[in-house]
Write a protein that holds these residues in place. Structure first.
Motif, PDB file in Angstrom:
ATOM      1  N   TRP A 197      -8.085 -24.098  22.857  1.00  0.00           N
ATOM      2  CA  TRP A 197      -7.636 -23.482  21.611  1.00  0.00           C
ATOM      3  C   TRP A 197      -7.031 -24.510  20.663  1.00  0.00           C
ATOM      4  N   ALA A 198      -6.417 -25.551  21.240  1.00  0.00           N
ATOM      5  CA  ALA A 198      -5.870 -26.602  20.390  1.00  0.00           C
ATOM      6  C   ALA A 198      -6.989 -27.327  19.648  1.00  0.00           C
ATOM      7  N   PHE A 199      -8.103 -27.583  20.339  1.00  0.00           N
ATOM      8  CA  PHE A 199      -9.250 -28.208  19.675  1.00  0.00           C
ATOM      9  C   PHE A 199      -9.846 -27.261  18.623  1.00  0.00           C
ATOM     10  N   ALA A 200      -9.855 -25.962  18.911  1.00  0.00           N
ATOM     11  CA  ALA A 200     -10.362 -25.006  17.921  1.00  0.00           C
ATOM     12  C   ALA A 200      -9.515 -25.045  16.644  1.00  0.00           C
ATOM     13  N   GLY A 201      -8.222 -25.316  16.800  1.00  0.00           N
ATOM     14  CA  GLY A 201      -7.363 -25.436  15.627  1.00  0.00           C
ATOM     15  C   GLY A 201      -7.763 -26.586  14.728  1.00  0.00           C
ATOM     16  N   VAL A 202      -8.365 -27.627  15.298  1.00  0.00           N
ATOM     17  CA  VAL A 202      -8.846 -28.760  14.498  1.00  0.00           C
ATOM     18  C   VAL A 202      -9.953 -28.307  13.558  1.00  0.00           C
ATOM     19  N   ALA A 203     -10.786 -27.361  14.020  1.00  0.00           N
ATOM     20  CA  ALA A 203     -11.855 -26.840  13.166  1.00  0.00           C
ATOM     21  C   ALA A 203     -11.283 -26.145  11.933  1.00  0.00           C
ATOM     22  N   VAL A 204     -10.205 -25.406  12.125  1.00  0.00           N
ATOM     23  CA  VAL A 204      -9.554 -24.737  10.994  1.00  0.00           C
ATOM     24  C   VAL A 204      -9.034 -25.770   9.994  1.00  0.00           C
ATOM     25  N   LEU A 205      -8.458 -26.840  10.528  1.00  0.00           N
ATOM     26  CA  LEU A 205      -7.947 -27.902   9.668  1.00  0.00           C
ATOM     27  C   LEU A 205      -9.063 -28.535   8.851  1.00  0.00           C
ATOM     28  N   LEU A 206     -10.188 -28.815   9.491  1.00  0.00           N
ATOM     29  CA  LEU A 206     -11.305 -29.450   8.788  1.00  0.00           C
ATOM     30  C   LEU A 206     -11.894 -28.548   7.713  1.00  0.00           C
ATOM     31  N   ALA A 207     -11.816 -27.237   7.921  1.00  0.00           N
ATOM     32  CA  ALA A 207     -12.348 -26.311   6.926  1.00  0.00           C
ATOM     33  C   ALA A 207     -11.594 -26.398   5.603  1.00  0.00           C
ATOM     34  N   VAL A 208     -10.366 -26.909   5.631  1.00  0.00           N
ATOM     35  CA  VAL A 208      -9.562 -27.035   4.413  1.00  0.00           C
ATOM     36  C   VAL A 208     -10.147 -28.094   3.477  1.00  0.00           C
ATOM     37  N   ALA A 218      -8.177 -35.198  12.314  1.00  0.00           N
ATOM     38  CA  ALA A 218      -9.226 -34.750  13.228  1.00  0.00           C
ATOM     39  C   ALA A 218      -9.691 -35.890  14.131  1.00  0.00           C
ATOM     40  N   GLU A 219      -9.871 -37.061  13.536  1.00  0.00           N
ATOM     41  CA  GLU A 219     -10.325 -38.216  14.310  1.00  0.00           C
ATOM     42  C   GLU A 219      -9.317 -38.599  15.388  1.00  0.00           C
ATOM     43  N   LEU A 242     -20.385 -30.290   9.141  1.00  0.00           N
ATOM     44  CA  LEU A 242     -20.898 -30.815  10.410  1.00  0.00           C
ATOM     45  C   LEU A 242     -19.761 -31.052  11.402  1.00  0.00           C
ATOM     46  N   ALA A 243     -18.644 -31.542  10.910  1.00  0.00           N
ATOM     47  CA  ALA A 243     -17.499 -31.812  11.780  1.00  0.00           C
ATOM     48  C   ALA A 243     -16.928 -30.526  12.372  1.00  0.00           C
ATOM     49  N   VAL A 244     -16.874 -29.465  11.577  1.00  0.00           N
ATOM     50  CA  VAL A 244     -16.371 -28.181  12.073  1.00  0.00           C
ATOM     51  C   VAL A 244     -17.250 -27.684  13.216  1.00  0.00           C
ATOM     52  N   ALA A 245     -18.559 -27.773  13.043  1.00  0.00           N
ATOM     53  CA  ALA A 245     -19.481 -27.338  14.099  1.00  0.00           C
ATOM     54  C   ALA A 245     -19.270 -28.154  15.367  1.00  0.00           C
ATOM     55  N   GLY A 246     -19.102 -29.457  15.214  1.00  0.00           N
ATOM     56  CA  GLY A 246     -18.940 -30.323  16.378  1.00  0.00           C
ATOM     57  C   GLY A 246     -17.689 -30.032  17.185  1.00  0.00           C
ATOM     58  N   VAL A 247     -16.571 -29.845  16.514  1.00  0.00           N
ATOM     59  CA  VAL A 247     -15.322 -29.630  17.243  1.00  0.00           C
ATOM     60  C   VAL A 247     -15.319 -28.270  17.929  1.00  0.00           C
TER      61      VAL A 247
END
Length: 381
Positions: free
Chosen positions: A355-366, A214-215, A274-279
């Protein structure tokens, strides 16, 4: 332990963290220039970033030997190698040349990364103090300062052939501050386990991997998102990764205090939310200002996930296996640091940057369900 005392206690690896931060902060701010000069699309540029992952993969075997063979010289000499490797992107005018330059940067940076994290874990064990967050915070401070300085140099008309040598010189100035005595090898213990704790490495590596993915995605693509999607200028684009670095530094300095009172697992869970909300805010931003807010929330969230994952691995490993465990968790985690931008490029080419950035949120949710595997980790007194 206060932040200042933590920095004093680990001043040698702090200088190494700063050097690596300076390197990648410059690269993040220069990403739009390097991409345009290479003349490639998003997908190709993302694949070119795999060169850093390819170089980093070599450190899994090289770093332990480098560390044992050079001892107190391992960290400063690693920074010197990074300084010379940082000259490459400034002169790379073709896709192949840039790929090779990034491969060399990944190898040298990864070498230094493994050694400096092992040094911090070694000092933590010796002093019985948590130090990872403070050291990683200095990476973020240096990263943000480097990104801002690079953006200012771009606005002033500096070329890549001028900017990267300036960064390289800064790294050489940091190398002499990285000498420290290393621990003497422990005598063999016939009762000690001979196999590494695979489950511990897998859980901690997964947490660190996602955090660094994510970073690195934001570091490599935030400037492009602001300049291309939101029509920002060069300085506005550079402020995207700089905002991430600033808030990550604030989060890690705060995490240095929090880590002394709460469990690593609890902090990781809150930070991932918090990271999911931010991205998601950054992905849907209508203007650079809103994107900065999203990157800031993301930075605060992911700032502590990686360091806490490394600290968890070091605390739960046996003293004799600590360096080996840290090395594997760090290398696997830092592979994500370089793999993610390539995947981001493919996602951007197929669906667009938002949408690519939104995919980062899915990754962080894991991170949340993954942390359940480490739920039994003890709480610090």
């Amino acid at each position: 332990m206060t932040v200042l005392s933590a920095l004093r206690l680990s001043r040698a690896p702090v200088a190494a963290f700063a050097a690596v931060g300076v390197t990648w902060g410059c690269f993040a701010a220069m990403a739009p220039v390097l991409k345009a000069r290479a003349g490639v699309d998003d997908a190709t540029f993302g694949l070119m970033l795999l060169g850093t992952a390819l170089g980093l993969a070599t450190t899994l075997y090289v770093a332990p030997r480098w560390d044992r063979g050079l001892g107190r010289w391992a960290m400063p000499l690693g920074t010197v190698l990074v300084a010379f490797a940082a000259l490459g992107p400034g002169w790379a005018a073709t896709p192949l040349a840039l790929f090779l330059a990034l491969t060399l940067m990944g190898a040298t940076s990864g070498l230094t990364d493994v050694v400096m994290n092992a040094r911090v874990s070694e000092i933590e064990a010796r002093a019985a103090r948590s130090l990872m967050n403070a050291n990683h915070a200095m990476f973020s401070v240096a990263y943000a300062a480097s990104a801002l300085a690079t953006g200012a140099m771009r606005e002033a008309g500096w070329t890549p052939e001028q900017i990267f040598p300036a960064i390289s010189a800064a790294l050489l100035l940091l190398a002499p501050f990285q000498f420290m005595e290393t621990a003497r090898p422990e005598p063999p213990d016939p009762d000690a386990p001979t196999r590494l704790p695979v489950a511990l490495i897998a859980v901690c590596s997964g947490i660190v991997l996602i955090a660094f993915m994510a970073e690195s995605t934001v570091e490599s693509w935030s400037a492009l998102h602001i300049e291309r999607t939101l029509n920002g200028g060069a300085a506005e684009g550079a402020f995207g990764p700089a905002m991430l670095g600033i808030t990550m530094a604030l989060g890690r300095f705060s995490g240095q205090v929090v880590a002394a009172r709460f469990s690593e697992v609890g902090v990781i869970r809150i930070a991932s939310a918090l990271a999911v909300a931010g991205v998601l805010v950054a992905a849907s931003a209508p203007s650079p200002g809103v994107a900065y807010l999203g990157f800031g929330l993301l930075g605060l969230g992911i700032s502590v996930i990686g360091p806490m994952g490394l600290a968890l691995a070091g605390r739960l490993a046996t003293p004799r296996q600590r360096t080996a465990v840290i090395a594997r968790v760090a290398v696997i985690g830092f592979l994500g640091f370089f793999l993610a931008p390539a995947l981001m490029g493919l996602g951007s080419e197929a669906f667009g940057l938002r949408w690519a950035f939104a995919g980062v949120a899915v990754l962080l949710a894991v991170v949340w369900p993954l942390s359940r595997s480490a739920h039994a980790a003890p709480i610090r007194p």
